[in-house]
Enzyme design. Structure first.
Site, short mmCIF file in Angstrom:
data_model
loop_
_atom_site.label_atom_id
_atom_site.label_comp_id
_atom_site.label_asym_id
_atom_site.label_seq_id
_atom_site.Cartn_x
_atom_site.Cartn_y
_atom_site.Cartn_z
N ASP A 111 -4.35 -2.59 8.22
CA ASP A 111 -4.39 -1.81 6.98
C ASP A 111 -3.07 -1.66 6.22
OD1 ASP A 111 -6.08 -0.69 5.16
OD2 ASP A 111 -6.10 1.31 6.03
N HIS A 380 0.62 4.34 7.52
CA HIS A 380 0.55 3.56 6.27
C HIS A 380 -0.03 4.35 5.10
CE1 HIS A 380 -3.22 2.81 8.50
NE2 HIS A 380 -3.78 2.84 7.31
#
Length: 974
Positions: A111, A380
């Protein structure tokens, strides 16, 4: 996970693990992979029953539950610092090894928005056998997919090369979620539990968009759809093994309905495998890589080029997040730097004062609160600025709480060591300007967290002009005081400090009546100039000089004009201006900018037509203050630059200090849908070639690329610590204390995006409050270094770390006691002798992790098996040490050489070393037993297990370029 709301995530995560563990127990064929330890640990500590825990142990042994990556979070790769990536990985791995005796061996980095070349090296050093990524440029991926090149052996580090290479798998265009289109239903397929709704799940258990249950009437249709997708993907890979990810963000909160439907489907396909031409099974990532590895193919090698930036389609360049929420990015780095200082400070204290009055377990908890907070924000959707305001506040609160704990710990250690009376507060502040001086006469304690001797200035806010500063022996210390740019009623006191590696010094600051020792800065104000009318006039230059530079300003514009580097007498034209990109916020009108994306309408527009200038001259510090106004009559400025140049008196080593031109910016509040950049333009012929760092670890070359669409945004790159431009002879370096987007949009130019304020009406962004209406003022710092390539090479690594790890400043009131006798508190350290390494090495970690696991693997597994791993006390005898070589092979004739280090003599100030064990990056493997899979390449056709070649004989180690070496160290008497 893409969306990250704390309460809902905790409810959701608790549900997933309870549900998945219970369902895995119901079918021997069922499997599951788990990544982020922060969520797993919350479940394990707060929700899991004894029965659940027993089942997890069993499932891990059977290989049906597999931990991949195993860090606290799935970290961002673009804007994080290597130290923090290692911290969060080590934090998760320590828990997994201590609790289960397992060590993750595969990655699942599906991701993060773009892939850095540092990551494959880190994962190799941590003992992984294969790495998996997904988000790379759409056009690059399409090309790799067509040519069956989605899998390769990645040599992420040019210097470590094949020694730390790793097999890497890029997911195909379907990425990490199951393709949900099914021709026989208007609902998505394969997501039988529907869409998560937490913390308030529907009472009737019917979630939105639950897939059609598998029945006799539709099972054939389901099977056909799944098989068709499997075959489409098989054509993009070299082996006949297909990784088919089942799940997506926020899935498996009801694992029962998931597995019971999938069980039927897999059975059906396998019963009819002759007809379908495939067989299917539940698998972990490890199962997949094992299958590919056993095919024994020869793989292509990828060099150290990264996959940044990342675009998902022609007008979607994910380069906005390099700057989004700049304040959060700044706090995250300050927290990381404070943690670094606190760890080494505490380690020295424990080694030198075993009979201390401070409770060590309590102290470790204080450090752990900051370890967790710094680990967590590397997510993230954390430091990237791609979270909602509510979640951003959670990160900031956790960081501030952890920082407060560590400041308190450091203050109490200083109290204890100076046996001070416990009657005054210890005021502690991390950077100069965090807090002012509480009272007139006081002492300032300054700790240097780096393993080098450092000469620098610390700034303290005071409320008198007449001050003097003395060291421990009562000698006067060079200092300068001047009115503060920030508040007219206060003054900034600059104190010149020279401190050995990992040591502290104590200075007393006194207000004087009449006589004084600190130099007073003299202010000269220049009137506001209309820069649009300046072209007609002849230039009127004045200059500011120190031992390294002469910086010229043009009095007609109040702007910087040029810099002369005095040693070579070379002059570079250099001007700076603030500009704004105007961006669109209406999806009906075209591409938008948001937390993730940067989509400028046109070229950047200059923001100011008038500049005011004030120069504060002093014999130690000269500060040039520039204020940028929208026009000649405007009342308020939105932009300011404070440029500081330092002059170091005789007798001090001032090379690093002299060669830095420090700039602090004040930017904001911006208008809506504006992205603010500082553009530095020079006459260097750079051919628009830019260099930026990957995670403060290595440098990437960034040639300007022209695209059909979105060229400006696709030429933005992350700058975590370093960026530079150069011509044949001269280099201009920029060093940062937080991440920014950076680009070279013209020859001889480099621009840094400093701030963004956006609003848009994209429904998805509105649903998750991702509109980045950030009205804050940001105050980032950049250091400029200008010089020959050779000179810049010698300076920039050390300078970057000196900016990252500025000294920690703590305050306390002076009590009326007689001064201590000299000799009682000589210059130094928390102990006797300072800890220093050569300038091409960095002492990256010195800490007491507190893990209770055995470094002998067989012993560790046995004690878990016997159930002996219950809560015993933390282990304070094991010290974690990491040393990193800062240079690449061939980068510098001297600094790129390998370095021999005698760990016994390096650490003699801590005590007598009795044992050193060399470990893998996160500490869980003995390097001598770590054998990673060796994938066949054209370069190395023989396949087998690769093991690391180093063993340290009698505590002497040779550290080669770019190596990061990790050790457990044990001392006599501990």
């Amino acid at each position: 996970f893409f969306f990250f709301f704390q309460e809902s995530m905790h409810a959701y995560a608790a549900n997933v693990y309870t549900s998945v563990v219970e369902e895995l127990m119901k079918g021997k064929q069922r499997k599951f992979i788990a990544v982020e330890q922060e969520f797993f640990r919350l479940w394990w500590d707060a929700v899991a029953t004894d029965m659940h825990k027993q089942q997890v142990h069993q499932l891990l042994q059977e290989g049906r539950l597999e931990f991949v990556i195993g860090g606290q979070v799935m970290h961002d790769e673009a804007v994080t610092l290597i130290d923090d990536q290692i911290l969060q990985l080590t934090e998760g791995h320590g828990f997994l090894y201590e609790t289960f005796g397992i060590r993750p061996q595969f990655s699942w980095h599906v991701d993060p928005f773009g892939a850095s070349a540092t990551t494959p090296t880190l994962f190799a050093l941590a003992g992984f056998n294969a790495h998996l990524i997904s988000r790379i440029d759409y056009d690059v991926k399409a090309d790799m997919q067509k040519n069956k090149k989605l899998q390769f052996v990645w040599q992420g580090s040019p210097s470590l090369s094949e020694r730390q290479e790793i097999f890497t798998h890029v997911m195909d265009q379907y990425s990490y979620c199951t393709p949900s289109q099914i021709p026989f239903s208007n609902r998505s397929g394969f997501y039988w539990n529907g869409i998560a709704a937490f913390p308030d799940p529907p009472k009737d258990g019917v979630y939105p968009n639950m897939s059609l249950p598998v029945t006799d009437t539709n099972i054939h249709l389901y099977a056909q759809t799944m098989v068709a997708n499997i075959k489409e993907r098989a054509a993009w890979f070299r082996t006949s093994d297909v990784l088919w990810p089942w799940g997506c963000d926020k899935q498996f909160f009801n694992a029962s309905v998931q597995y019971s439907n999938m069980d039927l489907l897999l059975d059906y396909i396998n019963k009819h495998s002759d007809q379908f031409g495939v067989t299917v099974q539940y698998a972990t990532v490890g199962d997949y890589f094992q299958a590919v590895y056993s095919r024994n193919l020869t793989w292509e090698i990828r060099d150290s080029q990264d996959f940044l930036p990342y675009s998902t389609e022609p007008f979607q360049a994910w380069t906005g997040f390099y700057t989004s929420r700049s304040t959060l990015k700044g706090i995250a780095r300050r927290a990381s730097s404070l943690l670094y200082a606190g760890e080494s400070f505490f380690t020295q204290y424990v080694q030198k004062h075993p009979a201390s009055s401070i409770c060590k377990c309590e102290a470790l908890k204080q450090l752990q609160s900051l370890r967790w907070a710094v680990s967590e924000v590397q997510h993230h959707d954390g430091i990237t600025g791609t979270e909602s305001p509510k979640v951003k506040d959670m990160y900031v609160n956790n960081l501030m709480y952890g920082m407060l704990n560590v400041k308190k710990l450091m203050a109490s250690i200083i109290f204890d060591m100076n046996k001070a009376k416990k009657n005054g507060e210890v005021y502690s502040s991390i950077y100069s300007k965090d807090s002012g001086i509480p009272d007139v006469d006081q002492y300032v304690v300054v700790y240097n967290p780096l393993a080098w001797n450092i000469t620098t200035f610390v700034t303290v806010s005071v409320n008198h002009l007449a001050m003097s500063v003395y060291d421990e022996l009562g000698h006067s210390v060079p200092a300068q005081v001047q009115s503060s740019a920030e508040s007219p009623s206060a003054y900034d006191l600059y104190i010149l400090v020279a401190i050995s590696g990992l040591s502290y010094r104590k200075y007393s600051v006194k207000a004087l009546n009449g006589k004084q020792s600190a130099v007073i800065g003299r202010s000269v104000k220049y009137e506001r100039k209309d820069i649009t009318r300046a072209d007609q006039q002849s230039q009127r230059l004045f200059s500011v000089v120190n031992n390294c530079y002469q910086v010229f300003f043009d009095q007609n514009t109040n702007l910087m004009h040029s810099i002369t580097e005095r040693e070579t007498n070379q002059t570079v034209q250099l001007t700076q201006e603030f500009l704004e990109y105007h961006v669109n916020g209406d999806v009906m009108k075209g591409p938008i900018s948001d937390n993730y994306l940067f989509a400028p309408n046109a070229s950047a527009v200059p923001v100011s037509k008038a500049v005011e200038l004030e120069v504060v001259y002093g014999s130690l510090v000269t500060e040039i203050r520039q204020y940028f106004y929208s026009n000649v009559t405007a009342q308020d400025y939105i932009y300011a630059v404070y440029t500081r140049m330092y002059t170091v008196p005789e007798g001090y080593d001032g090379k690093l200090l002299c060669y830095r031109i420090e700039q602090e910016y004040s930017v904001g509040p911006l208008e809506l849908n504006r992205e603010a950049v500082l553009r530095t333009s020079t006459n260097l012929n750079t051919t628009q070639l830019l260099y930026t760092d990957n995670n403060g670890y290595q440098i990437q070359k960034r040639p300007f690329k022209a695209y059909v669409n979105n060229t400006v945004a696709r030429n933005y790159y992350p700058m975590v610590q370093t960026a530079y431009i150069e011509d044949d002879t001269t280099r201009l370096m920029l060093l940062a204390e937080r991440a920014h987007g950076v680009s070279s949009q013209g020859n001889g130019q480099v621009e840094i995006m400093l701030h963004r304020r956006l609003w848009n009406n994209l429904q998805w962004d509105l649903n998750y409050n991702l509109t980045l209406n950030d009205s804050s003022v940001v105050r980032p710092v950049i250091w400029l270094i200008l010089g020959t390539k050779a000179a810049a090479n010698i300076l920039y690594r050390m300078s970057g770390l000196t900016l990252e790890h500025r000294p920690v400043v703590m305050f306390g009131a002076l009590s009326g006691d007689k001064p201590k006798l000299p000799g009682q508190l000589q210059e130094n350290s928390v102990h006797g002798s300072p800890i220093t390494v050569p300038p091409n090495l960095h002492l990256q970690t010195l800490s007491i992790p507190g893990w209770r696991y055995s470094s002998n693997h067989a012993e560790q597994v046995h004690s878990i098996h016997m159930g002996k791993q219950k809560q015993s006390d933390a282990d304070f005898s094991r010290v974690l040490l990491r040393i990193r070589h800062l240079y690449e092979v061939g980068e510098d004739p001297v600094l790129s050489q390998p370095v021999m280090v005698n760990l016994k003599s390096l650490l003699k100030g801590l005590g007598s070393v009795i044992l050193v064990e060399e470990r893998s990056l996160t500490g869980t493997w003995d390097v001598n037993t770590l054998k990673r899979w060796k994938w066949k390449t054209a370069q190395f056709p023989s396949k087998g297990l690769s093991n690391s070649t180093h063993t340290s004989e009698n505590c002497v180690v040779t550290v080669h370029p770019k190596e990061i070496r990790t050790f457990f160290v044990y001392f006599q008497g501990q």
